[in-house]
Design a protein around this motif. Structure first.
Motif, PDB file in Angstrom:
ATOM      1  N   ASP A 265       0.827  -1.207   0.000  1.00 13.40           N
ATOM      2  CA  ASP A 265       0.000   0.000   0.000  1.00 13.40           C
ATOM      3  C   ASP A 265       0.866   1.264   0.000  1.00 13.40           C
ATOM      4  O   ASP A 265       0.507   2.278   0.598  1.00 13.40           O
ATOM      5  N   LEU A 266       1.999   1.204  -0.692  1.00 12.86           N
ATOM      6  CA  LEU A 266       2.953   2.303  -0.678  1.00 12.86           C
ATOM      7  C   LEU A 266       2.310   3.624  -1.103  1.00 12.86           C
ATOM      8  O   LEU A 266       2.518   4.663  -0.463  1.00 12.86           O
ATOM      9  N   GLY A 267       1.550   3.619  -2.190  1.00 10.72           N
ATOM     10  CA  GLY A 267       0.917   4.848  -2.668  1.00 10.72           C
ATOM     11  C   GLY A 267      -0.047   5.428  -1.655  1.00 10.72           C
ATOM     12  O   GLY A 267      -0.048   6.635  -1.399  1.00 10.72           O
ATOM     13  N   SER A 268      -0.860   4.564  -1.062  1.00  9.34           N
ATOM     14  CA  SER A 268      -1.807   5.023  -0.054  1.00  9.34           C
ATOM     15  C   SER A 268      -1.093   5.529   1.194  1.00  9.34           C
ATOM     16  O   SER A 268      -1.501   6.520   1.804  1.00  9.34           O
ATOM     17  N   MET A 269      -0.023   4.849   1.573  1.00 11.07           N
ATOM     18  CA  MET A 269       0.735   5.250   2.752  1.00 11.07           C
ATOM     19  C   MET A 269       1.322   6.651   2.577  1.00 11.07           C
ATOM     20  O   MET A 269       1.321   7.459   3.503  1.00 11.07           O
ATOM     21  N   LEU A 270       1.804   6.948   1.359  1.00  8.70           N
ATOM     22  CA  LEU A 270       2.444   8.239   1.107  1.00  8.70           C
ATOM     23  C   LEU A 270       1.445   9.355   0.812  1.00  8.70           C
ATOM     24  O   LEU A 270       1.646  10.503   1.241  1.00  8.70           O
ATOM     25  N   PHE A 271       0.361   9.041   0.103  1.00 12.00           N
ATOM     26  CA  PHE A 271      -0.462  10.123  -0.441  1.00 12.00           C
ATOM     27  C   PHE A 271      -1.958   9.996  -0.161  1.00 12.00           C
ATOM     28  O   PHE A 271      -2.741  10.778  -0.704  1.00 12.00           O
ATOM     29  N   ASN A 272      -2.363   9.062   0.690  1.00  9.27           N
ATOM     30  CA  ASN A 272      -3.794   8.905   0.930  1.00  9.27           C
ATOM     31  C   ASN A 272      -4.406  10.117   1.608  1.00  9.27           C
ATOM     32  O   ASN A 272      -5.615  10.350   1.518  1.00  9.27           O
ATOM     33  N   SER A 273      -3.586  10.892   2.309  1.00  9.51           N
ATOM     34  CA  SER A 273      -4.084  12.114   2.961  1.00  9.51           C
ATOM     35  C   SER A 273      -3.933  13.336   2.062  1.00  9.51           C
ATOM     36  O   SER A 273      -4.194  14.464   2.491  1.00  9.51           O
ATOM     37  N   GLY A 274      -3.512  13.113   0.815  1.00  6.76           N
ATOM     38  CA  GLY A 274      -3.236  14.222  -0.093  1.00  6.76           C
ATOM     39  C   GLY A 274      -4.444  15.043  -0.490  1.00  6.76           C
ATOM     40  O   GLY A 274      -4.297  16.160  -1.007  1.00  6.76           O
ATOM     41  N   SER A 275      -5.638  14.520  -0.226  1.00  9.16           N
ATOM     42  CA  SER A 275      -6.841  15.289  -0.545  1.00  9.16           C
ATOM     43  C   SER A 275      -6.971  16.532   0.321  1.00  9.16           C
ATOM     44  O   SER A 275      -7.831  17.384   0.063  1.00  9.16           O
ATOM     45  N   PHE A 276      -6.116  16.648   1.344  1.00  8.56           N
ATOM     46  CA  PHE A 276      -6.155  17.840   2.192  1.00  8.56           C
ATOM     47  C   PHE A 276      -5.972  19.102   1.356  1.00  8.56           C
ATOM     48  O   PHE A 276      -6.389  20.197   1.760  1.00  8.56           O
ATOM     49  N   GLY A 277      -5.328  18.966   0.184  1.00 12.49           N
ATOM     50  CA  GLY A 277      -5.089  20.120  -0.669  1.00 12.49           C
ATOM     51  C   GLY A 277      -6.370  20.848  -1.034  1.00 12.49           C
ATOM     52  O   GLY A 277      -6.365  22.073  -1.189  1.00 12.49           O
ATOM     53  N   VAL A 278      -7.477  20.116  -1.153  1.00 16.93           N
ATOM     54  CA  VAL A 278      -8.755  20.747  -1.476  1.00 16.93           C
ATOM     55  C   VAL A 278      -9.195  21.663  -0.335  1.00 16.93           C
ATOM     56  O   VAL A 278      -9.592  22.812  -0.555  1.00 16.93           O
ATOM     57  N   ASP A 279      -9.121  21.166   0.891  1.00 21.71           N
ATOM     58  CA  ASP A 279      -9.489  21.984   2.053  1.00 21.71           C
ATOM     59  C   ASP A 279      -8.604  23.228   2.126  1.00 21.71           C
ATOM     60  O   ASP A 279      -9.083  24.333   2.405  1.00 21.71           O
ATOM     61  N   LEU A 280      -7.322  23.033   1.872  1.00 25.30           N
ATOM     62  CA  LEU A 280      -6.385  24.154   1.910  1.00 25.30           C
ATOM     63  C   LEU A 280      -6.690  25.160   0.797  1.00 25.30           C
ATOM     64  O   LEU A 280      -6.624  26.378   1.012  1.00 25.30           O
ATOM     65  N   PHE A 281      -7.060  24.664  -0.384  1.00 26.31           N
ATOM     66  CA  PHE A 281      -7.427  25.557  -1.488  1.00 26.31           C
ATOM     67  C   PHE A 281      -8.583  26.470  -1.093  1.00 26.31           C
ATOM     68  O   PHE A 281      -8.582  27.670  -1.404  1.00 26.31           O
ATOM     69  N   PHE A 282      -9.585  25.903  -0.436  1.00 21.19           N
ATOM     70  CA  PHE A 282     -10.740  26.707  -0.045  1.00 21.19           C
ATOM     71  C   PHE A 282     -10.341  27.799   0.946  1.00 21.19           C
ATOM     72  O   PHE A 282     -10.814  28.932   0.857  1.00 21.19           O
ATOM     73  N   MET A 283      -9.464  27.470   1.884  1.00 24.20           N
ATOM     74  CA  MET A 283      -9.001  28.474   2.843  1.00 24.20           C
ATOM     75  C   MET A 283      -8.170  29.549   2.149  1.00 24.20           C
ATOM     76  O   MET A 283      -8.320  30.746   2.431  1.00 24.20           O
ATOM     77  N   ILE A 284      -7.298  29.121   1.256  1.00 19.12           N
ATOM     78  CA  ILE A 284      -6.485  30.078   0.496  1.00 19.12           C
ATOM     79  C   ILE A 284      -7.388  30.992  -0.328  1.00 19.12           C
ATOM     80  O   ILE A 284      -7.165  32.202  -0.417  1.00 19.12           O
ATOM     81  N   SER A 285      -8.429  30.427  -0.922  1.00 19.79           N
ATOM     82  CA  SER A 285      -9.357  31.208  -1.724  1.00 19.79           C
ATOM     83  C   SER A 285     -10.047  32.272  -0.873  1.00 19.79           C
ATOM     84  O   SER A 285     -10.173  33.434  -1.291  1.00 19.79           O
ATOM     85  N   GLY A 286     -10.498  31.887   0.323  1.00 18.86           N
ATOM     86  CA  GLY A 286     -11.119  32.856   1.220  1.00 18.86           C
ATOM     87  C   GLY A 286     -10.180  34.000   1.543  1.00 18.86           C
ATOM     88  O   GLY A 286     -10.570  35.171   1.551  1.00 18.86           O
ATOM     89  N   PHE A 287      -8.916  33.669   1.810  1.00 16.39           N
ATOM     90  CA  PHE A 287      -7.902  34.673   2.126  1.00 16.39           C
ATOM     91  C   PHE A 287      -7.649  35.576   0.923  1.00 16.39           C
ATOM     92  O   PHE A 287      -7.654  36.816   1.041  1.00 16.39           O
TER      93      PHE A 287
END
Length: 367
Positions: free
Chosen positions: A36-58
């Motif tokens: 599960d190497l890919g999942s281990m490294l990048f499964n939390s990578g969807s956080f970028g969407v949440d961060l995009f929304f915060m950056i957009s608000g700013f």
């Protein structure tokens, strides 16, 4: 305040690339000893969407601090998003998405999610994949412009109230409770004629735009200074918190109770360091920030195109070789899209802005 805040520009580029890697994680699974190497490294990578929304608000709050024209705001947002989106969308519609139902194509073109009866915040997503987030962006822009029509000084406060009120009222009325979880949209009855709209505007992920605006207000209004050592300490604590929970996977998923939380902490750390110390220019990160939207909006098309057509250069790769092949294609395509679509249309938008400004000045002089 600086027109370009490096911490945000760098974070935007990093977040876009991590979202891309999140979608590429399957290329690394089931290939090596660590299955599960890919999942281990990048499964939390969807956080970028949440961060995009915060950056957009700013960024929207920042970019309108001296801008009162609603027309210019709309022009900027249109030429920032739609040209790159439509080029990518047409490419997908002519190739891999041509077999999708016509309804899905039409809904996707007009930023309408596929199915509001399924879970928030994706609601069946968009035929173009990552474009599902643009529906939230456009809704936020609309509410922000509406707030600007009433007050410029308190535009972020009024926008926050207009975003938050439907979430609170609809959740309490239909769910009997209030939750900030990304999946906690109001349970609207299917026979409600405004079912889709109410499901959408009650999605708690919209609160992340408010978080971004709050960070803007704090960043712009703080007058005191803190010692360099304190800023560095805050930055590393925030980064440590983020890395811990990113790697643990315990906060994977959209919303302020999961990825939104670690995104907010990371964002706060970067802004603190930038406010009191300042990041230095970095050509690589600057470039990545420049092409961030182009790689974000286009990469999913190439995943589907290569999976469908399976050219020789693609099927002869596996594991890391395929991962790096797709990364190269994504960055190359994003660069082309940025320089030959994004930038020219942004330039057109600026000419329209100038025309609007000139007409406004002439009217004022005539008055």
């Amino acid at each position: 305040m600086k027109n370009k805040i490096l911490s945000i520009h760098h974070l935007r580029g990093i977040a876009a690339l991590i979202v891309v890697f999140f979608h590429f994680r399957g290329y690394l699974n089931g290939v090596y000893a660590q299955k599960d190497l890919g999942s281990m490294l990048f499964n939390s990578g969807s956080f970028g969407v949440d961060l995009f929304f915060m950056i957009s608000g700013f960024i929207i709050a920042l970019s309108t601090r001296n801008l009162t024209s609603k027309a210019i705001f709309a022009v900027r947002r249109f030429f920032r998003i739609y040209p790159a989106f439509i080029v990518t969308f047409v490419l997908g519609a002519l190739t891999v998405y041509r077999f999708d139902p016509s309804e899905n194509i039409l809904r996707g073109m007009f930023f309408i999610h596929r199915d509001y009866s399924v879970g928030s915040p994706g609601f069946g997503y968009n035929v173009l994949g990552p474009a599902w987030t643009l529906t939230y962006e456009i809704y936020f822009y609309t509410i922000f412009v509406l707030a600007m029509c009433f007050t410029h000084r308190f535009r972020t406060l009024l926008t926050s109230i207009l975003l938050l009120s439907p979430i609170i009222i609809l959740q309490l009325y239909y769910n009997g409770e209030l939750s900030l979880a990304g999946t906690a949209s109001a349970n609207i009855p299917l026979d409600n004629p405004t079912f889709s709209l109410l499901r959408f505007i009650s999605s708690p992920i919209l609160v992340e735009f408010i978080v971004g605006m709050i960070f803007y207000e704090l960043y712009s209004r703080v007058q005191f200074t803190i010692k360099r050592e304190v800023a560095v300490f805050t930055f590393f604590v925030c980064c440590g918190f983020f890395i811990t929970y990113y790697s643990s996977g315990n906060l994977t998923g959209f919303g302020l109770d999961k990825s939104g939380l670690i995104s907010a902490v990371l964002f706060f750390g970067f802004l603190t360091y930038d406010k009191f110390i300042g990041f230095k220019e970095n050509k690589t990160l600057n470039f990545l920030g420049d092409i961030s939207f182009s790689i974000y909006i286009s990469h999913y098309v190439f995943i589907n195109m290569l999976n469908y057509y399976k050219p020789d250069f693609y099927i002869h790769t596996v594991g890391w070789s395929r991962f790096f092949l797709m990364t190269t294609i994504t960055i190359t395509a994003g660069t082309i899209l940025h320089f030959y679509v994004e930038k020219p249309f942004i330039a057109i938008g600026k000419k329209i802005e100038s025309s609007i400004s000139s007409r406004t000045c002439n009217k004022l002089e005539a008055a």
